[in-house]
Scaffold this active site. Structure first.
Site, PDB file in Angstrom:
ATOM      1  N   GLU A   5       4.337 -11.226  -5.986  1.00  0.00           N
ATOM      2  CA  GLU A   5       3.282 -11.387  -7.000  1.00  0.00           C
ATOM      3  C   GLU A   5       3.681 -10.896  -8.383  1.00  0.00           C
ATOM      4  O   GLU A   5       3.049 -11.240  -9.370  1.00  0.00           O
ATOM      5  CB  GLU A   5       1.995 -10.696  -6.535  1.00  0.00           C
TER       6      GLU A   5
ATOM      7  N   CYS B 157       5.184  -6.326   1.762  1.00  0.00           N
ATOM      8  CA  CYS B 157       5.517  -4.907   1.732  1.00  0.00           C
ATOM      9  C   CYS B 157       4.769  -4.144   2.841  1.00  0.00           C
ATOM     10  O   CYS B 157       5.059  -4.366   4.012  1.00  0.00           O
ATOM     11  CB  CYS B 157       5.248  -4.324   0.354  1.00  0.00           C
ATOM     12  N   TYR B 158       3.779  -3.312   2.505  1.00  0.00           N
ATOM     13  CA  TYR B 158       3.070  -2.600   3.575  1.00  0.00           C
ATOM     14  C   TYR B 158       2.503  -3.593   4.590  1.00  0.00           C
ATOM     15  O   TYR B 158       2.581  -3.390   5.804  1.00  0.00           O
ATOM     16  CB  TYR B 158       1.940  -1.749   2.985  1.00  0.00           C
TER      17      TYR B 158
ATOM     18  N   HIS C 194       7.720  -7.832  -3.417  1.00  0.00           N
ATOM     19  CA  HIS C 194       6.449  -8.185  -4.072  1.00  0.00           C
ATOM     20  C   HIS C 194       6.576  -9.517  -4.807  1.00  0.00           C
ATOM     21  O   HIS C 194       6.954  -9.548  -5.978  1.00  0.00           O
ATOM     22  CB  HIS C 194       6.045  -7.077  -5.057  1.00  0.00           C
TER      23      HIS C 194
ATOM     24  N   LYS D 254     -10.329 -12.938 -16.494  1.00  0.00           N
ATOM     25  CA  LYS D 254     -10.494 -13.264 -17.913  1.00  0.00           C
ATOM     26  C   LYS D 254      -9.825 -14.583 -18.319  1.00  0.00           C
ATOM     27  O   LYS D 254     -10.423 -15.387 -19.033  1.00  0.00           O
ATOM     28  CB  LYS D 254      -9.894 -12.131 -18.745  1.00  0.00           C
TER      29      LYS D 254
ATOM     30  N   ASP E 267     -16.900 -13.322 -22.696  1.00  0.00           N
ATOM     31  CA  ASP E 267     -17.598 -13.367 -21.411  1.00  0.00           C
ATOM     32  C   ASP E 267     -19.054 -13.794 -21.553  1.00  0.00           C
ATOM     33  O   ASP E 267     -19.530 -14.677 -20.845  1.00  0.00           O
ATOM     34  CB  ASP E 267     -17.528 -12.002 -20.709  1.00  0.00           C
TER      35      ASP E 267
ATOM     36  N   GLY F 131       0.825  -1.202   0.000  1.00  0.00           N
ATOM     37  CA  GLY F 131       0.000   0.000   0.000  1.00  0.00           C
ATOM     38  C   GLY F 131       0.856   1.246   0.000  1.00  0.00           C
ATOM     39  O   GLY F 131       2.045   1.186   0.325  1.00  0.00           O
TER      40      GLY F 131
HETATM   41  N1  LIG Z   1     -24.346  -6.400 -28.728  1.00  0.00           N
HETATM   42  C1  LIG Z   1     -24.702  -6.948 -27.568  1.00  0.00           C
HETATM   43  N2  LIG Z   1     -25.882  -7.619 -27.470  1.00  0.00           N
HETATM   44  C2  LIG Z   1     -26.259  -8.164 -26.302  1.00  0.00           C
HETATM   45  N3  LIG Z   1     -25.555  -8.100 -25.165  1.00  0.00           N
HETATM   46  C3  LIG Z   1     -24.390  -7.443 -25.197  1.00  0.00           C
HETATM   47  C4  LIG Z   1     -23.889  -6.842 -26.394  1.00  0.00           C
HETATM   48  N4  LIG Z   1     -22.707  -6.271 -26.105  1.00  0.00           N
HETATM   49  C5  LIG Z   1     -22.454  -6.515 -24.800  1.00  0.00           C
HETATM   50  N5  LIG Z   1     -23.475  -7.209 -24.237  1.00  0.00           N
HETATM   51  C6  LIG Z   1     -23.582  -7.641 -22.827  1.00  0.00           C
HETATM   52  O1  LIG Z   1     -22.709  -6.871 -22.010  1.00  0.00           O
HETATM   53  C7  LIG Z   1     -21.789  -7.725 -21.317  1.00  0.00           C
HETATM   54  C8  LIG Z   1     -20.436  -7.062 -21.149  1.00  0.00           C
HETATM   55  O2  LIG Z   1     -19.797  -6.843 -22.381  1.00  0.00           O
HETATM   56  P1  LIG Z   1     -18.278  -7.229 -22.546  1.00  0.00           P
HETATM   57  O3  LIG Z   1     -17.806  -6.683 -23.841  1.00  0.00           O
HETATM   58  O4  LIG Z   1     -17.576  -6.887 -21.293  1.00  0.00           O
HETATM   59  O5  LIG Z   1     -18.291  -8.809 -22.576  1.00  0.00           O
HETATM   60  P2  LIG Z   1     -18.300  -9.780 -23.810  1.00  0.00           P
HETATM   61  O6  LIG Z   1     -18.607  -9.033 -25.048  1.00  0.00           O
HETATM   62  O7  LIG Z   1     -19.192 -10.900 -23.502  1.00  0.00           O
HETATM   63  O8  LIG Z   1     -16.829 -10.311 -23.813  1.00  0.00           O
HETATM   64  P3  LIG Z   1     -15.513  -9.584 -24.301  1.00  0.00           P
HETATM   65  O9  LIG Z   1     -14.954  -8.937 -23.061  1.00  0.00           O
HETATM   66  O10 LIG Z   1     -14.695 -10.704 -24.782  1.00  0.00           O
HETATM   67  O11 LIG Z   1     -15.851  -8.591 -25.343  1.00  0.00           O
HETATM   68  C9  LIG Z   1     -21.743  -8.962 -22.153  1.00  0.00           C
HETATM   69  O12 LIG Z   1     -21.309 -10.045 -21.384  1.00  0.00           O
HETATM   70  C10 LIG Z   1     -23.168  -9.084 -22.637  1.00  0.00           C
HETATM   71  O13 LIG Z   1     -23.966  -9.659 -21.624  1.00  0.00           O
HETATM   72  N1  LIG Z   2       4.707  -1.008  -1.799  1.00  0.00           N
HETATM   73  C1  LIG Z   2       4.445  -0.840  -0.515  1.00  0.00           C
HETATM   74  O1  LIG Z   2       3.633  -1.542   0.075  1.00  0.00           O
HETATM   75  C2  LIG Z   2       5.135   0.331   0.141  1.00  0.00           C
HETATM   76  C3  LIG Z   2       4.913   0.392   1.622  1.00  0.00           C
HETATM   77  C4  LIG Z   2       5.287   1.742   2.191  1.00  0.00           C
HETATM   78  N2  LIG Z   2       4.475   2.743   1.615  1.00  0.00           N
HETATM   79  C5  LIG Z   2       6.778   2.042   1.910  1.00  0.00           C
HETATM   80  O2  LIG Z   2       7.072   2.885   1.116  1.00  0.00           O
HETATM   81  O3  LIG Z   2       7.625   1.425   2.503  1.00  0.00           O
END
Ligand SMILES: Nc1ncnc2c1ncn2[C@@H]1O[C@H](COP(=O)(O)OP(=O)(O)OP(=O)(O)O)[C@@H](O)[C@H]1O
Ligand SMILES: NC(=O)CC[C@H](N)C(=O)O
Ligand SMILES: O=c1[nH]c(=O)c2[nH+]cn([C@@H]3O[C@H](COP(=O)(O)O)[C@@H](O)[C@H]3O)c2[nH]1
Ligand SMILES: [Mg+2]
Length: 531
Positions: free
Chosen positions: A182, A92-93, A180, A386, A238, A65
């Site tokens: 991660e 870290c933090y 970190h 994703k 999605d 943080g």
């Molecule tokens: N043209 C569309 N017709 C119907 N629903 C849609 C349309 N575009 C988006 N949506 C809805 O909105 C949601 C969010 O859109 P988003 O683009 O994040 O997801 P996605 O299109 O399913 O996947 P991707 O992130 O791969 O584009 C979709 O999951 C869908 O439910």
């Molecule tokens: N990345 C961090 O978590 C930093 C912790 C704290 N802010 C520091 O500077 O030490």
């Protein structure tokens, strides 16, 4: 075959909580834990400790943080968290907070480290470090440092400037590192994290996305019963995966609704039929809503207003589709009560907003939803990232063209025209976008880049010369990015010859465009989409 079956089993997977202290990387930590096949969720540091413990976590990770542990108003944590018998890992933090809370010393002694740093492991056989090299490269980002570990802890690693870079207390199952683990730059980061999870906390690595499908199918059956649901299907990853899960749960009680809002790319509408319906046999309703969307967007140039209008019109179209279905089936209105959406975990985390998180933009399916929505939402992917959604899609047997597709935003080209959205401008942008996609695919770059928005600067014109004549046309922006999860991104270093080809083709083939420019901004500071 669609029958209402018993309620979902009451099975919460073993959860590891990631306590977010305003870290850059809280989502990344959660993803890395899941990569270790352990289920994780992010909670804000403001959540009371009793509430965290009530979730029965198998372990707790304290994130980094921006604050200094001694600063006034710095986020803190009830020390009860260290006495609950739940294994804790501070980074870290989180590490510094743990040190101070248990009687160690943290101060600003000038021992700053930013970026790649050499770590010396002094207890190679320790729970965290066993089997990793005694000299390893780690990613640091701190100004404060721990100069004395609390009583009961063994110091297991240090750096040239920091005497306590890691400490471990096996008796109380408390662990911490100053760096970190991660981020990928920490060469053995994932291994150290896994050592904490498996060895320190004794968690078995058995979480998979397969369990997610089973759980969701059971939960959706219980939720929907004998009623009906519609799913907004865009053809994107999605919504396709969400639809496939719901179809598995309730079969023909599901109807997918594809909204052709006129903001689509070339060939998109046909692709939904070709790929998804062919693969799943789902019932699909296509709604031609171009006029409706373009009328609503007429005269609008403000990005947030556009987003709100698009979000609202989507829901209105879904309501209309619902009414039609009800009429066709002769059923009562409430029988189509559910709307399936492909909302992902990052959407939820971002819009749920940690305290003080700024609203950057309203995603049409979360912040852009109108207040008067009457559907009950079904969002089977709410907890997934994703790459996990792609894995689920694969498990469900969806075709590669869908599962590996690059994301495309629901508001479509409407947020890629800087300026008013009109039919003529959309047609122009569709052509330019099509050329860019065709060339990127031909160059085999689809998997390398996350996505490549193509943007029309509709209110900008510049002078050009074409065919010995003067032109005064619009610029097109190419925005190729690489990313792991769209939260951060870098601009893709595309080969010059591919860029040249795209530029030549767009200026030759798209009327009224005489210039192509490349966006070389990372995220942050720029977002991926221009609006
Ligand atoms: N043209 C569309 N017709 C119907 N629903 C849609 C349309 N575009 C988006 N949506 C809805 O909105 C949601 C969010 O859109 P988003 O683009 O994040 O997801 P996605 O299109 O399913 O996947 P991707 O992130 O791969 O584009 C979709 O999951 C869908 O439910
Ligand atoms: N990345 C961090 O978590 C930093 C912790 C704290 N802010 C520091 O500077 O030490
Ligand atoms: O379905 C969507 N509805 C939206 O309103 C929306 N806005 C942005 N995006 C996509 O989200 C990712 C991050 O985009 P930004 O960096 O522009 O915020 C990128 O992948 C964007 O394409 C959206 N997707
Ligand atoms: Mg999409």
């Amino acid at each position: 075959m669609a029958s209402a079956t018993p309620a979902a089993p009451d099975h919460t997977p073993d959860v590891v909580l990631v306590v977010d202290f305003g870290a850059q990387y809280a989502q990344l930590i959660a993803r890395r834990v899941r990569e270790a096949r352990v289920y994780s969720e992010i909670v804000p540091s403001t959540m009371p400790v009793e509430e965290m413990l009530a979730k029965n976590p198998k372990a707790i990770i304290l994130s980094g943080g921006p604050s200094s542990v001694y600063a006034e108003g710095a986020p803190s944590l009830d020390t009860a968290i260290f006495e609950a018998g739940v294994p804790v890992f501070g980074m870290c933090y989180g590490f510094q907070l743990m040190a101070v809370a248990l009687g160690g010393t943290v101060d600003d002694n000038g021992a700053r480290e930013y970026g790649r740093t050499a770590l010396s492991v002094s207890k190679p056989g320790s729970t965290l470090f066993e089997g990793t090299p005694t000299e390893q490269s780690v990613w640091m980002s701190h100004g404060d440092a721990c100069s004395a570990a609390p009583a009961g802890f063994a110091v297991t690693a240090s750096t040239d400037v920091v005497p306590v870079a890691a400490f471990e207390d096996d008796a109380r199952k408390l662990y911490g590192v100053q760096y970190h683990p991660e981020v990928l730059h920490s060469t053995h980061g994932q291994q150290i994290l896994e050592h904490f999870l498996y060895r320190g906390a004794g968690i078995a690595p058995d979480w998979t996305t397969t369990n997610v499908v089973e759980e969701q199918v059971a939960a959706i059956r219980a939720q929907v019963g004998t009623k009906r649901a519609i799913c907004g299907l865009s053809g994107g990853v999605d919504s396709s995966v969400a639809a496939a899960i719901v179809q598995k749960a309730i079969g023909s009680q599901l109807t997918c609704v594809y909204v052709d809002h006129g903001l689509q790319r070339k060939g998109e509408s046909e692709q939904v039929e070709k790929d998804f319906v062919a693969a799943t046999g789902v019932q699909l309703k296509v709604v031609d809503a171009e006029e409706r969307f373009l009328t609503a967007l007429a005269g609008v140039t403000d990005p947030e207003t556009k987003r709100k209008i698009i979000g609202r019109e989507f829901i209105r179209v879904f309501e209309q589709a619902q009414a039609e279905l009800v009429a066709e089936a002769g059923a009562a209105g409430e029988d189509v009560a559910f709307l399936v959406q492909g909302t992902l975990y990052p959407d939820v985390v971002e819009s749920g907003g940690g305290t003080g998180t700024a609203n950057i933009k309203s995603h049409h399916n979360v912040g852009g939803l109108p207040d008067d929505i009457e559907f009950e939402l079904i969002e089977p992917l709410r907890k997934l990232f994703k790459d996990e959604v792609r894995m689920v899609g694969q498990e469900l047997g969806l075709p590669e063209e869908i599962v590996q597709r690059q994301p495309f935003p629901g508001p479509g080209l409407g947020i890629r025209i800087v300026g008013e959205v009109t039919k003529e401008r959309l047609d122009l942008l569709r052509e330019a976008d099509f050329i860019a996609r065709e060339e990127l695919t031909a160059a085999g770059l689809d998997r390398e880049i996350w996505q490549c928005p193509v943007v029309l600067l509709a209110d900008v014109r510049s002078v050009g010369v074409q065919g010995d004549g003067r032109t005064y046309g619009h610029p097109i922006v190419l925005r190729p990015v690489s990313s792991e999860d769209a939260m951060t991104a870098d601009w893709s270093r595309l080969p010059y010859d591919v860029l040249a080809k795209i530029s030549t083709r767009i200026t030759n083939e798209v009327a009224d465009v005489n210039r192509v420019v490349l966006d070389v901004t990372s995220k942050p500071p720029g977002t991926i989409e221009w609006e």
